[in-house]
Scaffold this motif. Structure first.
Motif, PDB file in Angstrom:
ATOM      1  N   LEU A  83       0.818  -1.207   0.000  1.00  0.00           N
ATOM      2  CA  LEU A  83       0.000   0.000   0.000  1.00  0.00           C
ATOM      3  C   LEU A  83       0.855   1.262   0.000  1.00  0.00           C
ATOM      4  CD1 LEU A  83      -2.990  -0.812   2.399  1.00  0.00           C
ATOM      5  CD2 LEU A  83      -2.949  -0.763  -0.091  1.00  0.00           C
ATOM      6  N   ALA A  84       2.027   1.208   0.622  1.00  0.00           N
ATOM      7  CA  ALA A  84       2.923   2.367   0.595  1.00  0.00           C
ATOM      8  C   ALA A  84       3.321   2.703  -0.844  1.00  0.00           C
ATOM      9  CB  ALA A  84       4.167   2.096   1.438  1.00  0.00           C
ATOM     10  N   VAL A  85       3.598   1.672  -1.649  1.00  0.00           N
ATOM     11  CA  VAL A  85       3.923   1.885  -3.060  1.00  0.00           C
ATOM     12  C   VAL A  85       2.698   2.394  -3.812  1.00  0.00           C
ATOM     13  CG1 VAL A  85       4.646   0.762  -5.202  1.00  0.00           C
ATOM     14  CG2 VAL A  85       5.757   0.154  -3.038  1.00  0.00           C
ATOM     15  N   ARG A  86       1.556   1.812  -3.541  1.00  0.00           N
ATOM     16  CA  ARG A  86       0.324   2.218  -4.231  1.00  0.00           C
ATOM     17  C   ARG A  86      -0.017   3.677  -3.930  1.00  0.00           C
ATOM     18  NH1 ARG A  86      -4.389  -1.179  -6.006  1.00  0.00           N
ATOM     19  NH2 ARG A  86      -5.985   0.349  -6.569  1.00  0.00           N
ATOM     20  N   PHE A  87       0.110   4.078  -2.650  1.00  0.00           N
ATOM     21  CA  PHE A  87      -0.212   5.458  -2.270  1.00  0.00           C
ATOM     22  C   PHE A  87       0.743   6.460  -2.921  1.00  0.00           C
ATOM     23  CE2 PHE A  87      -2.635   4.740   2.011  1.00  0.00           C
ATOM     24  CZ  PHE A  87      -3.563   3.981   1.330  1.00  0.00           C
ATOM     25  N   MET A  88       1.942   6.002  -3.261  1.00  0.00           N
ATOM     26  CA  MET A  88       2.909   6.905  -3.890  1.00  0.00           C
ATOM     27  C   MET A  88       2.404   7.372  -5.250  1.00  0.00           C
ATOM     28  SD  MET A  88       6.978   6.242  -4.628  1.00  0.00           S
ATOM     29  CE  MET A  88       6.676   4.721  -5.547  1.00  0.00           C
ATOM     30  N   PHE A  89       1.701   6.497  -5.962  1.00  0.00           N
ATOM     31  CA  PHE A  89       1.236   6.840  -7.311  1.00  0.00           C
ATOM     32  C   PHE A  89      -0.222   7.348  -7.329  1.00  0.00           C
ATOM     33  CE2 PHE A  89       4.598   3.654  -7.950  1.00  0.00           C
ATOM     34  CZ  PHE A  89       5.420   4.362  -8.817  1.00  0.00           C
ATOM     35  N   ALA A  90      -1.039   6.828  -6.457  1.00  0.00           N
ATOM     36  CA  ALA A  90      -2.450   7.215  -6.454  1.00  0.00           C
ATOM     37  C   ALA A  90      -2.825   7.640  -5.040  1.00  0.00           C
ATOM     38  CB  ALA A  90      -3.323   6.051  -6.908  1.00  0.00           C
ATOM     39  N   ARG A  91      -2.280   8.775  -4.636  1.00  0.00           N
ATOM     40  CA  ARG A  91      -2.381   9.182  -3.245  1.00  0.00           C
ATOM     41  C   ARG A  91      -3.791   9.669  -2.900  1.00  0.00           C
ATOM     42  NH1 ARG A  91       2.482  12.771  -1.202  1.00  0.00           N
ATOM     43  NH2 ARG A  91       3.462  11.091  -2.395  1.00  0.00           N
ATOM     44  N   PRO A  92      -4.456   9.024  -1.931  1.00  0.00           N
ATOM     45  CA  PRO A  92      -5.763   9.526  -1.495  1.00  0.00           C
ATOM     46  C   PRO A  92      -5.612  10.797  -0.664  1.00  0.00           C
ATOM     47  CG  PRO A  92      -5.097   7.635  -0.179  1.00  0.00           C
ATOM     48  CD  PRO A  92      -4.063   7.791  -1.247  1.00  0.00           C
ATOM     49  N   ALA A  93      -6.669  11.588  -0.610  1.00  0.00           N
ATOM     50  CA  ALA A  93      -6.640  12.814   0.187  1.00  0.00           C
ATOM     51  C   ALA A  93      -6.844  12.520   1.669  1.00  0.00           C
ATOM     52  CB  ALA A  93      -7.716  13.772  -0.309  1.00  0.00           C
ATOM     53  N   ARG A  94      -7.560  11.443   1.972  1.00  0.00           N
ATOM     54  CA  ARG A  94      -7.820  11.039   3.351  1.00  0.00           C
ATOM     55  C   ARG A  94      -7.797   9.518   3.430  1.00  0.00           C
ATOM     56  NH1 ARG A  94      -7.729  15.867   3.384  1.00  0.00           N
ATOM     57  NH2 ARG A  94      -9.190  17.349   4.341  1.00  0.00           N
ATOM     58  N   VAL A  95      -7.403   8.998   4.591  1.00  0.00           N
ATOM     59  CA  VAL A  95      -7.534   7.575   4.881  1.00  0.00           C
ATOM     60  C   VAL A  95      -8.350   7.439   6.157  1.00  0.00           C
ATOM     61  CG1 VAL A  95      -6.317   5.477   5.599  1.00  0.00           C
ATOM     62  CG2 VAL A  95      -5.437   6.844   3.705  1.00  0.00           C
ATOM     63  N   VAL A  96      -9.376   6.603   6.088  1.00  0.00           N
ATOM     64  CA  VAL A  96     -10.262   6.386   7.238  1.00  0.00           C
ATOM     65  C   VAL A  96     -10.234   4.893   7.565  1.00  0.00           C
ATOM     66  CG1 VAL A  96     -12.542   6.795   8.213  1.00  0.00           C
ATOM     67  CG2 VAL A  96     -11.740   8.193   6.291  1.00  0.00           C
ATOM     68  N   ALA A  97      -9.811   4.544   8.770  1.00  0.00           N
ATOM     69  CA  ALA A  97      -9.683   3.138   9.162  1.00  0.00           C
ATOM     70  C   ALA A  97     -10.722   2.807  10.226  1.00  0.00           C
ATOM     71  CB  ALA A  97      -8.283   2.865   9.697  1.00  0.00           C
ATOM     72  N   PHE A  98     -11.306   1.622  10.101  1.00  0.00           N
ATOM     73  CA  PHE A  98     -12.356   1.194  11.019  1.00  0.00           C
ATOM     74  C   PHE A  98     -11.916   0.045  11.916  1.00  0.00           C
ATOM     75  CE2 PHE A  98     -14.764   3.932   8.360  1.00  0.00           C
ATOM     76  CZ  PHE A  98     -15.784   4.406   9.177  1.00  0.00           C
ATOM     77  N   GLY A  99     -10.622  -0.040  12.179  1.00  0.00           N
ATOM     78  CA  GLY A  99     -10.132  -0.972  13.172  1.00  0.00           C
ATOM     79  C   GLY A  99      -9.899  -2.373  12.642  1.00  0.00           C
ATOM     80  N   GLY A 100      -9.299  -3.202  13.503  1.00  0.00           N
ATOM     81  CA  GLY A 100      -8.921  -4.544  13.099  1.00  0.00           C
ATOM     82  C   GLY A 100      -7.560  -4.526  12.424  1.00  0.00           C
ATOM     83  N   TYR A 101      -6.900  -5.676  12.431  1.00  0.00           N
ATOM     84  CA  TYR A 101      -5.544  -5.726  11.889  1.00  0.00           C
ATOM     85  C   TYR A 101      -5.498  -5.486  10.387  1.00  0.00           C
ATOM     86  CZ  TYR A 101      -3.859  -7.221  16.411  1.00  0.00           C
ATOM     87  OH  TYR A 101      -3.528  -7.239  17.751  1.00  0.00           O
ATOM     88  N   ALA A 102      -6.603  -5.733   9.687  1.00  0.00           N
ATOM     89  CA  ALA A 102      -6.617  -5.503   8.242  1.00  0.00           C
ATOM     90  C   ALA A 102      -6.561  -4.025   7.888  1.00  0.00           C
ATOM     91  CB  ALA A 102      -7.864  -6.137   7.622  1.00  0.00           C
ATOM     92  N   SER A 103      -6.836  -3.149   8.865  1.00  0.00           N
ATOM     93  CA  SER A 103      -6.777  -1.709   8.592  1.00  0.00           C
ATOM     94  C   SER A 103      -5.398  -1.116   8.878  1.00  0.00           C
ATOM     95  CB  SER A 103      -7.829  -0.976   9.423  1.00  0.00           C
ATOM     96  OG  SER A 103      -7.477  -0.949  10.791  1.00  0.00           O
ATOM     97  N   VAL A 104      -4.539  -1.848   9.570  1.00  0.00           N
ATOM     98  CA  VAL A 104      -3.227  -1.323   9.955  1.00  0.00           C
ATOM     99  C   VAL A 104      -2.355  -0.968   8.740  1.00  0.00           C
ATOM    100  CG1 VAL A 104      -1.056  -1.867  11.141  1.00  0.00           C
ATOM    101  CG2 VAL A 104      -3.245  -2.477  12.187  1.00  0.00           C
ATOM    102  N   PRO A 105      -2.288  -1.804   7.677  1.00  0.00           N
ATOM    103  CA  PRO A 105      -1.429  -1.443   6.537  1.00  0.00           C
ATOM    104  C   PRO A 105      -1.771  -0.088   5.911  1.00  0.00           C
ATOM    105  CG  PRO A 105      -2.043  -3.755   6.401  1.00  0.00           C
ATOM    106  CD  PRO A 105      -2.849  -3.165   7.515  1.00  0.00           C
ATOM    107  N   ALA A 106      -3.042   0.232   5.787  1.00  0.00           N
ATOM    108  CA  ALA A 106      -3.433   1.509   5.184  1.00  0.00           C
ATOM    109  C   ALA A 106      -3.042   2.675   6.085  1.00  0.00           C
ATOM    110  CB  ALA A 106      -4.939   1.526   4.915  1.00  0.00           C
ATOM    111  N   VAL A 107      -3.185   2.506   7.393  1.00  0.00           N
ATOM    112  CA  VAL A 107      -2.810   3.573   8.323  1.00  0.00           C
ATOM    113  C   VAL A 107      -1.306   3.838   8.240  1.00  0.00           C
ATOM    114  CG1 VAL A 107      -2.695   4.225  10.764  1.00  0.00           C
ATOM    115  CG2 VAL A 107      -4.734   3.084   9.876  1.00  0.00           C
ATOM    116  N   PHE A 108      -0.513   2.763   8.194  1.00  0.00           N
ATOM    117  CA  PHE A 108       0.944   2.926   8.121  1.00  0.00           C
ATOM    118  C   PHE A 108       1.351   3.591   6.801  1.00  0.00           C
ATOM    119  CE2 PHE A 108       5.093   1.265   6.758  1.00  0.00           C
ATOM    120  CZ  PHE A 108       5.889   1.774   7.778  1.00  0.00           C
ATOM    121  N   ALA A 109       0.771   3.139   5.705  1.00  0.00           N
ATOM    122  CA  ALA A 109       1.110   3.718   4.398  1.00  0.00           C
ATOM    123  C   ALA A 109       0.727   5.198   4.344  1.00  0.00           C
ATOM    124  CB  ALA A 109       0.407   2.944   3.286  1.00  0.00           C
TER     125      ALA A 109
END
Length: 348
Positions: A83-109
């Motif tokens: 996701l860090a690589v993906r965000f480099m090219f298609a950067r979102p304006a906001r990231v909203v996470a709703f918890g759980g371990y599956a949301s951690v990668p997006a928060v870190f990126a």
């Protein structure tokens, strides 16, 4: 605005995320939803039209086996790098996470690329994944006014938003009690076996058995409970799944169940008294039940104290005093504008 919504691996994380995604999409924003394989079908069926859905590789880290924990951490690390690589090219304006371990990668990126990040905590006690992610988050949004376990030194803003629920619960807010001695038991999972054991035994101890019971249970328990109620001439509808949960809650005077965040907030949204029995290995559920009890909407009962004798006396007292049930219902009612508040917070 392009907004990335990261869900967790259970319905408790997914359904609030989808409610927010619907509203953001209706406001004209471009929505991308990331999810892991456990909720693939759930997200595919509920994502708003036009939203893009992206899979990530993740699983819970809470497994007892060290090997499983290492594998889970490896999956999360790989997804975070991707996701860090993906965000480099298609950067979102906001990231909203709703918890759980599956949301951690997006928060870190999002942290790597300095993207404003919002994290939602469903429970009245912060979960492990959210506590870990909090170091990278701009704003923590909470379902309950008070949430335990939030580190005192956190740099994130903490905003009470409430928990998004489906439209049918909002529409039923403040519905009057039916005053028909109607009891709803919401079981259906392996952890709810104690409800199947205690509730019928308690009703059998009551002198006045003129209670109308709707009892949700696991499929393998349906026939046994149907026979038990029928043999004792107790009016009961036993089923393994409730399709219209909002309507069933509206048609009930009192609810007995576990205390997952969604269950508690749905009761608060409609305004119904309840006896909540937290899963004894889940501190989140205990915190949710205590929050509900503090409102005056019902009882938070530890599993070891949830006995047929106690329940029989409590049910007799409540159903013999409808004015008390009405008072509890009014105290339990909490206005739910969570979707609007969260979307305003994200986009302002």
């Amino acid at each position: 605005m392009k907004i990335w919504i990261a869900t967790g691996g259970t319905g408790g994380h997914v359904f609030p995320a989808l409610s927010v995604a619907d509203e953001l999409s209706a406001r004209g924003h471009r929505v991308i939803i990331s999810r892991d394989g456990r909720v693939k079908k759930m997200v595919a069926n509920g994502a708003p039209r036009g939203a893009k859905v992206v899979g990530v590789w993740a699983s819970g880290v809470g497994a007892k086996s060290k090997l499983h924990q290492i594998i889970a951490l490896f999956k999360i690390s790989v997804s975070a790098a991707w996701l860090a690589v993906r965000f480099m090219f298609a950067r979102p304006a906001r990231v909203v996470a709703f918890g759980g371990y599956a949301s951690v990668p997006a928060v870190f990126a999002a942290h790597l690329w300095r993207i404003p990040t919002f994290l939602h905590e469903q429970n009245a006690a912060i979960g492990r994944a959210n506590k870990f992610s909090l170091r990278w988050v701009k704003t923590l949004m909470t379902s309950f006014p008070s949430v335990s376990g939030i580190p005192k030194n956190t740099a994130a803003r903490v905003v009470y938003t409430g928990l998004p629920v489906r439209h049918e619960f909002i529409s039923a807010a403040g519905a009057p009690l039916p005053y028909a001695s109607k009891l709803l038991i919401t079981g259906g999972s392996l952890g709810a076996q104690i409800l199947d054991d205690v509730v019928p035994a308690a009703i059998l101890q009551m002198k006045n058995k003129k209670i109308f019971v709707t009892h949700q249970t696991r499929p393998e328990n349906v026939a046994r409970l149907q026979k038990l109620y029928a043999d004792n001439k107790i009016h009961a509808n036993v089923l393994s799944f409730i399709h219209d949960m909002a309507g069933t809650i509206v048609d009930s005077d009192l609810i007995i169940g576990r205390s997952g965040a969604s269950t508690v907030v749905e009761l608060e949204t409609i305004g119904r008294p309840a006896i909540l029995v937290p899963l004894n290995i889940n501190p989140d559920q205990a915190a949710n039940a205590e929050s509900f009890a503090r409102l005056g909407g019902g009882f938070a009962v530890p599993q070891e104290k949830f006995t047929p004798k106690w329940l029989a006396a409590t049910l007799t007292d409540l159903f013999d005093n409808p004015a008390r049930l009405e008072k509890m219902a009014k105290k339990s009612l909490v206005e739910n504008n969570a979707v609007q508040i969260i979307c305003d917070e994200i986009t302002k």
